[in-house]
Design a protein around this motif. Structure first.
Motif, PDB file in Angstrom:
ATOM      1  N   ARG A  85      30.628 115.936  55.819  1.00 37.61           N
ATOM      2  CA  ARG A  85      29.501 115.987  56.721  1.00 37.61           C
ATOM      3  C   ARG A  85      28.381 116.769  56.063  1.00 37.61           C
ATOM      4  O   ARG A  85      28.615 117.487  55.096  1.00 37.61           O
ATOM      5  CB  ARG A  85      29.908 116.654  58.035  1.00 37.61           C
ATOM      6  CG  ARG A  85      30.927 115.857  58.828  1.00 37.61           C
ATOM      7  CD  ARG A  85      31.563 116.695  59.921  1.00 37.61           C
ATOM      8  NE  ARG A  85      30.531 117.130  60.866  1.00 37.61           N
ATOM      9  CZ  ARG A  85      30.753 118.042  61.795  1.00 37.61           C
ATOM     10  NH1 ARG A  85      31.929 118.607  61.904  1.00 37.61           N
ATOM     11  NH2 ARG A  85      29.786 118.393  62.621  1.00 37.61           N
ATOM     12  N   ALA A 108      21.585 116.521  65.653  1.00 41.92           N
ATOM     13  CA  ALA A 108      21.209 115.497  66.631  1.00 41.92           C
ATOM     14  C   ALA A 108      20.124 114.604  66.055  1.00 41.92           C
ATOM     15  O   ALA A 108      20.126 113.391  66.249  1.00 41.92           O
ATOM     16  CB  ALA A 108      20.731 116.152  67.921  1.00 41.92           C
ATOM     17  N   SER A 138      21.470 110.893  66.412  1.00 44.78           N
ATOM     18  CA  SER A 138      22.887 110.668  66.711  1.00 44.78           C
ATOM     19  C   SER A 138      23.084 109.736  67.892  1.00 44.78           C
ATOM     20  O   SER A 138      24.175 109.211  68.101  1.00 44.78           O
ATOM     21  CB  SER A 138      23.568 112.012  66.990  1.00 44.78           C
ATOM     22  OG  SER A 138      22.948 112.667  68.083  1.00 44.78           O
ATOM     23  N   SER A 139      22.034 109.533  68.696  1.00 45.10           N
ATOM     24  CA  SER A 139      22.068 108.572  69.802  1.00 45.10           C
ATOM     25  C   SER A 139      20.631 108.193  70.123  1.00 45.10           C
ATOM     26  O   SER A 139      19.690 108.762  69.565  1.00 45.10           O
ATOM     27  CB  SER A 139      22.757 109.167  71.029  1.00 45.10           C
ATOM     28  OG  SER A 139      21.970 110.202  71.581  1.00 45.10           O
TER      29      SER A 139
END
Length: 297
Positions: free
Chosen positions: A292, A15, A103-104
């Protein structure tokens, strides 16, 4: 940090990734001139820009990865760099060196969250939710859940400036948690909650984590950290001292603060050095095309 292999693709996605981030401030200081020169001279140097400056290392080089589904407690004495780290994560400031990735867009909840004191709690719920991007219909759908989590009863109709610190904190948390944020940062806002509110808070934070959310909680309340967090990040004088499980982190932190309160700075320094020696190095590698990335000790 190692590139994730196909066998590890089921690992929770990051995150927040902090890659060797550091924050240094340059501020003016009369420290080097206190023994010479009069007040008028110091004022003149300030006006002309010739005053001396010192560097304050609010946060020294730090790397860590926070994964979806974690509730991370951030602990440390006042002035250790906790709020600086949270401001870097939420993008309120840019690091002097290194980088921070999320991530946001993180939602930050703090004791200074901007609501309108002259408006009632009910009106602030609408205002806060609108500011976070909810529509009127979405606010109506979540209204009862917000009210239940805040637990203010009829006081929700009173001006917010009449609220106690605990009541304000409860309302801010209920508003911030209404949008199912992917990354939620709570800075000191839950320290004044009672046991009943902590129970509701834990339930809501568990729901957020189950929905692949990530929560950072800054608090001086060890009970709050112990009840709500799955991982501890301990910062002291800008240094990362511990990053690991809650029980171990709190045990060492309590020993450290006990030595300080007893005036035994030698013993405290010994614990501090031990913590630094126990830390495992985390390196961030570039992501290879089609792959990833994750963290390995």
């Amino acid at each position: 940090m190692a590139v994730m292999t196909d066998a590890l693709l089921d690992h929770p996605a990051p995150a927040v990734v902090i890659d060797k981030a550091a924050m240094t401030y340059r501020i003016s200081s009369d420290e080097k001139r206190t023994s010479s020169g009069n007040i008028a001279g110091r004022v003149l140097r300030k006006i002309t820009g010739n005053e001396s400056t010192v560097e304050i290392h609010a946060l020294k080089e730090l790397s860590l990865v926070a994964y979806h589904g974690e509730a991370i407690g951030v602990i440390g004495l006042n002035g250790s760099g906790k709020s600086t780290l949270m401001n870097l994560i939420c993008g309120k400031m840019q690091p002097t060196s290194g980088a921070v990735y999320a991530s946001s867009t993180p939602i930050m909840l703090g004791v200074s969250a901007a609501l309108v004191p002259d408006l009632s709690g009910a009106h602030n719920v609408i205002l806060g939710c609108l500011a976070m991007g909810l529509t009127r219909a979405e606010i109506a759908d979540r209204h009862d859940a917000i009210m239940d989590l805040a637990g203010l009863g009829s006081s929700i109709n009173l001006p917010m400036r009449s609220y106690s610190a605990g009541m304000s904190s409860r309302l801010r948390f209920a508003i911030a948690a209404a949008i199912d944020p992917e990354i939620l940062i709570i800075d000191e806002a839950l320290n004044t909650g009672d046991d009943e509110f902590r129970g509701r808070t834990k339930k809501r934070m568990d729901e957020l984590r189950q929905q692949a959310g990530c929560v950072f909680l800054v608090s001086h309340s060890m009970k709050t950290i112990q009840d709500l967090c799955t991982r501890i990040v301990w910062i002291d004088k800008g240094d990362l001292l511990f990053d690991g499980d809650t029980e171990t982190g709190l045990a060492w932190y309590r020993k450290y603060t006990k030595e300080l309160s007893n005036g035994d700075r030698f013993a405290a320094a010994k614990i501090r050095r031990r913590m630094q020696n126990m830390l495992e190095t985390v390196a961030i590698e570039p992501v290879q095309p089609g792959r990833r990335k994750s963290v390995s000790p």
